[in-house]
Design a protein around this motif. Structure first.
Motif, PDB file in Angstrom:
ATOM      1  N   GLU A 146       0.924  -1.297  -0.011  1.00 48.32           N
ATOM      2  CA  GLU A 146      -0.138   0.060   0.041  1.00 48.32           C
ATOM      3  C   GLU A 146       0.886   1.280  -0.140  1.00 48.32           C
ATOM      4  O   GLU A 146       0.549   2.318  -0.689  1.00 48.32           O
ATOM      5  N   ARG A 147       1.890   1.375   0.839  1.00 45.77           N
ATOM      6  CA  ARG A 147       2.724   2.544   0.972  1.00 45.77           C
ATOM      7  C   ARG A 147       3.879   2.703   0.111  1.00 45.77           C
ATOM      8  O   ARG A 147       4.427   3.792  -0.094  1.00 45.77           O
ATOM      9  N   GLY A 148       4.301   1.161  -0.312  1.00 47.29           N
ATOM     10  CA  GLY A 148       5.445   1.557  -1.149  1.00 47.29           C
ATOM     11  C   GLY A 148       6.597   0.532  -0.545  1.00 47.29           C
ATOM     12  O   GLY A 148       6.886   1.056   0.588  1.00 47.29           O
ATOM     13  N   VAL A 149       7.546  -0.046  -1.231  1.00 52.36           N
ATOM     14  CA  VAL A 149       8.560  -0.675  -0.697  1.00 52.36           C
ATOM     15  C   VAL A 149       9.720   0.318  -0.558  1.00 52.36           C
ATOM     16  O   VAL A 149      10.397   0.928  -1.522  1.00 52.36           O
ATOM     17  N   ARG A 150      10.189  -0.027   0.703  1.00 55.82           N
ATOM     18  CA  ARG A 150      11.536   0.978   1.003  1.00 55.82           C
ATOM     19  C   ARG A 150      12.908   0.187   1.275  1.00 55.82           C
ATOM     20  O   ARG A 150      13.608   0.759   1.747  1.00 55.82           O
ATOM     21  N   TRP A 151      12.569  -1.188   1.581  1.00 59.41           N
ATOM     22  CA  TRP A 151      13.578  -1.961   2.005  1.00 59.41           C
ATOM     23  C   TRP A 151      13.313  -3.296   1.390  1.00 59.41           C
ATOM     24  O   TRP A 151      12.324  -4.008   1.338  1.00 59.41           O
ATOM     25  N   MET A 152      14.533  -3.734   0.670  1.00 56.61           N
ATOM     26  CA  MET A 152      14.334  -5.169   0.399  1.00 56.61           C
ATOM     27  C   MET A 152      15.848  -6.010   0.759  1.00 56.61           C
ATOM     28  O   MET A 152      16.852  -5.372   0.667  1.00 56.61           O
ATOM     29  N   GLN A 153      15.636  -7.224   1.051  1.00 57.56           N
ATOM     30  CA  GLN A 153      16.569  -7.944   1.292  1.00 57.56           C
ATOM     31  C   GLN A 153      16.646  -9.345   0.788  1.00 57.56           C
ATOM     32  O   GLN A 153      15.482  -9.926   0.689  1.00 57.56           O
TER      33      GLN A 153
END
Length: 322
Positions: free
Chosen positions: A217-224
């Motif tokens: 909903e808010r957007g991805v700001r971290w991916m690992q």
């Protein structure tokens, strides 16, 4: 034909731009064919400067055309002298693109990393199929144009011809890999008969990614990618309680996330186990997860972990992961 004093076509270029090119190339221009009519009744000349075995083809008069944001530019494309016709073709195509008369492309300059890929090679006998805008990193020259008082009045919009694979790589990973390859083989960047300077873009793995509903909903700001190679994406706004509830997660294809967040494509395609990407403002940072920060197998990550985990942290140009 070399221009001469009083040649009317020389007036198509702004004096500051003409002086800039004269200083840059230390030779007189040759005007190529008739000026190009542009919307609004203006005319743009195409000229060639030949110097030190290089043919530099430019527009003169484009800076007078109204472009979005008030940009004042002239186009430039360079090749080895024996391939000078290729640069003229490219500048004429780029001019159409700048004027918004090429497919669905918006009117405006070729911004650095802005790539246009044709369906087929547009130079007979070559693999050249794309054009990209570059900045001063490409040539090492100041692209700003100054008037007699030293004020900046515009800039030179340099474009470079690319093969299909080069164009695709730039579209995915940005201009940096191409600049690095050109620095390693300087002569290749002027040669339209070259092989690919860079490999095609790496494909996004056909893997699932565990993602929070909040991130969707808010957007991805971290991916690992954890030590076991599994992908995780969160928004960094989730609470510990939220992350502890399995109902707040869903698994979707990694490629689907990349479609929604194109700037993550490069990371998704090349991430090694134990690496992360974090969005800070509008810039992605990349690094390795520490042992304490990496979530253990079968557990949900602690929201504090992303902030405590990074080590060997590096910052890249946002274009590098387009």
């Amino acid at each position: 034909m070399t221009s001469a004093p009083g040649d009317g076509r020389a007036r198509h270029g702004d004096v500051s731009f003409a002086r800039h090119f004269a200083r840059l190339f230390s030779c007189a221009p040759q005007f190529l064919g008739d000026p190009v009519d542009v919307p609004g009744g203006g005319h743009v000349a195409i000229a060639r400067y030949v110097h030190n075995g290089i043919a530099s083809v430019v527009t003169l008069g484009l800076e007078r055309v109204s472009l979005p944001g008030g940009a004042r530019i002239e186009l430039l494309c360079e090749v080895v002298e024996t391939q000078k016709a290729a640069a003229e073709v490219t500048v004429r195509i780029a001019l159409q693109r700048v004027m918004g008369a090429l497919g669905d492309a918006a009117r405006g300059p070729f911004q650095p990393g802005d790539v246009w890929i044709n369906d087929v090679p547009f130079l007979a006998g070559t693999r050249i199929q794309a054009i990209v805008g570059v900045d001063a990193q490409w040539s090492g020259r100041d692209q700003n144009v100054h008037d007699e008082n030293g004020a900046v009045v515009g800039w030179v919009n340099e474009v470079v011809m690319l093969t299909r694979n080069e164009g695709k790589r730039v579209a995915v990973d940005g201009i940096v890999p191409l600049i690095e390859a050109a620095a390693a083989a300087p002569a290749a960047r002027f040669d339209v008969l070259r092989d690919d300077m860079v490999e095609p873009p790496a494909p996004v793995p056909r893997e699932p990614c565990l993602v929070t509903l909040d991130a969707l909903e808010r957007g991805v700001r971290w991916m690992q990618r954890d030590a076991d190679g599994r992908y995780l994406a969160i928004s960094l706004t989730e609470s510990a309680e939220y992350l502890a509830d399995p109902e707040n997660f869903t698994a979707i294809a990694l490629a689907e996330i990349v479609v929604g967040v194109p700037s993550l494509r490069g990371f998704a395609a090349r991430a090694q186990p134990g690496e992360y990407a974090m969005l800070e403002g509008d810039v992605w940072s990349f690094g390795a997860l520490s042992d304490s920060g990496a979530p253990a197998a079968g557990t949900r990550p602690n929201p504090a972990s992303p902030h405590a985990a990074p080590r060997e942290r590096s910052r890249r140009d946002p274009e590098e992961s387009v």
